[in-house]
Scaffold this active site. Structure first.
Site, PDB file in Angstrom:
ATOM      1  N   ASP A  29       0.814  -1.340  -0.106  1.00 50.40           N
ATOM      2  CA  ASP A  29       0.210  -0.019  -0.078  1.00 50.40           C
ATOM      3  C   ASP A  29       0.809   1.060  -0.071  1.00 50.40           C
ATOM      4  O   ASP A  29       0.821   2.145   0.866  1.00 50.40           O
ATOM      5  CB  ASP A  29      -0.869   0.068   1.386  1.00 50.40           C
ATOM      6  N   GLU A 203     -12.552  -0.773  -7.240  1.00 50.32           N
ATOM      7  CA  GLU A 203     -12.635  -1.727  -6.125  1.00 50.32           C
ATOM      8  C   GLU A 203     -12.232  -1.122  -5.055  1.00 50.32           C
ATOM      9  O   GLU A 203     -13.007  -1.127  -3.893  1.00 50.32           O
ATOM     10  CB  GLU A 203     -11.911  -3.031  -6.426  1.00 50.32           C
TER      11      GLU A 203
END
Length: 444
Positions: A29, A203
């Site tokens: 991330d 998403e």
């Protein structure tokens, strides 16, 4: 899998690569931030051997040249938030008015739902503290991104399965109005087939920014496995138009997460994959590619590489360099140092570190390193251009009486001229040999 073993298992060819950009732990991330001539990279930390998104802390790294990354440790963790239970998932940090604000999702202990917290620091590397003592927003969704427009208005976006935003106040820790949804239309976010509950490709993991008057929303698309898509808009709240694929589905992680910056005249796309040994969907690693926008402002499609981004400039060996500034490491790990910052540790015979593009210039005569050892020590070999390349110097490290009992050792150097990749090759007996805090060359 022990990361010590991970490093030892890396193939010889991997030492010439620079992606993934961190090899000492699993990272995920990526959220890059440009500040004061450096890129600060905020990441999550996947635990070794994880079989879920088992994440307990966030980490920070920085680089001035896009290839040698300094480990700043973990200035923010679940324990920072008294109300947090678990799940140190994908966040982003921004700078405003002398402070750094880090927006992160985590599970609220009281409600059991995902919530967005905000931590604040006076330094890009922390330590960070909980700015509120409670969530900033909470609706069970996650993956915040934050964007400050040219007029000073800041926006916080987040969401999975929806896409939300609020207008942040100037204090960056409160907001005006109520959370609003951005309509997820197929025109705005593409068409997903086979899932009537999610008709668009959006998403999770939005990354919103502005370039040349155009607003971009780069996001993880479709599941699973995800690819990276993007949309553009004439305003920060839409209407959005889907523009296509930034990075196709590839690699051994079924998730991906974008981060986009401009730095020193170039554009960079950060993502994660499962490319390290033992890597996969729950043991991911952050990587980066350099790219050029098309003339019409569209983003080209990129593939994952092992080469990574090219180096900007070179590294100066004649100023003190942190040992945890690494282009590629094999076998080593890092840990907090008693003298402050981080040190390289868990060094065993045959481990190595590459520092890329070191500008020795007319030549170095000696080398010094800050070391500590609770055992009998070992040797630092200084090698040029390869882990078994030309030997420029050998520094003996003796026992100091403790892993955080530091001393400085110095040795002579020959053949250190011009600009070369510098390899530290560590040798000695069995077990852990010594720790290294920093190093520096001296001019001839």
């Amino acid at each position: 899998m022990s990361l010590v073993l991970v490093g030892m298992l890396l193939p010889a060819t991997a030492a010439r690569a620079d992606n993934p950009i961190v090899q000492t732990i699993y990272t995920a991330d990526p959220a890059p931030l440009v500040y004061n001539g450096r890129v600060y990279l905020y990441t999550g930390h996947d635990e070794d051997g994880s079989t879920y998104f088992t994440m307990k802390e966030w980490r920070v790294w920085s680089s001035a040249d896009m290839v040698n990354w300094t480990d700043h440790g973990s200035p923010l963790s679940l324990t920072t938030f008294s109300w947090a239970k678990s799940d140190a998932w994908a966040g982003q940090a921004v700078y405003r008015d002398g402070r750094f604000y880090w927006y992160v999702p985590t599970t609220n202990r009281a409600t059991g739902r995902m919530a967005i917290g905000v931590a604040v620091s006076d330094s890009p590397t922390g330590p960070f503290r909980d700015a509120l003592g409670h969530p900033l927003v909470e609706n069970g969704e996650f993956d915040p991104t934050v964007f400050i427009d040219d007029n000073g208005q800041a926006y916080l976006y987040w969401g999975n399965p929806h896409l939300w935003y609020v207008k942040l106040n100037a204090d960056m820790i409160s907001y005006s109005g109520s959370p609003a949804q951005i309509p997820l239309t197929t025109a705005g976010f593409g068409t997903r087939s086979g899932d009537p509950n999610r008709p668009t490709l959006f998403e999770e993991g939005p990354w919103v920014y502005k370039r040349n008057g155009l607003y971009y929303n780069v996001f993880a698309a479709k599941c699973c496995s995800e690819f990276i898509g993007y949309s553009t808009s004439p305003s920060p709240t839409g209407p959005w138009t889907y523009r296509g694929t930034v990075m196709p589905t590839q690699g051994s992680s079924f998730t991906n997460h974008p981060g986009v910056i401009d730095f020193q005249g170039g554009s960079y796309f950060f993502y994660h994959n499962g490319a390290l040994p033992g890597g996969g969907g729950f043991t991911r690693s952050v990587a980066v590619e350099k790219f050029t926008y098309n003339p019409d402002g569209t983003i080209p499609t990129m593939n994952m590489t092992t080469a990574g981004a090219p180096q900007i400039g070179s590294l100066d060996p004649y100023v003190r360099q942190e040992a945890e500034t690494i282009a590629w490491g094999s076998g080593v790990e890092t840990e907090p140092a008693g003298e402050g910052g981080m040190n390289v540790g868990y060094i065993e015979n045959g481990d190595s570190i590459k520092v890329k593009g070191v500008a020795f210039g007319a030549g170095a005569s000696s080398f010094s390193a800050r070391v500590a050892s609770a055992t009998s020590g070992g040797t630092i070999e200084l090698r040029r251009d390869a882990v078994n390349g030309a030997l420029m110097g050998t520094c003996a490290v003796r026992g100091t009486g403790g892993w955080q009992t530091w001393t400085t050792v110095t040795c002579t150097v020959t053949g250190a001229t011009g600009t070369h990749d510098l390899y530290f090759r560590y040798t000695g007996g069995s077990g852990y040999l010594f720790n290294v805090n920093w190093w520096q060359f001296q001019h001839a």
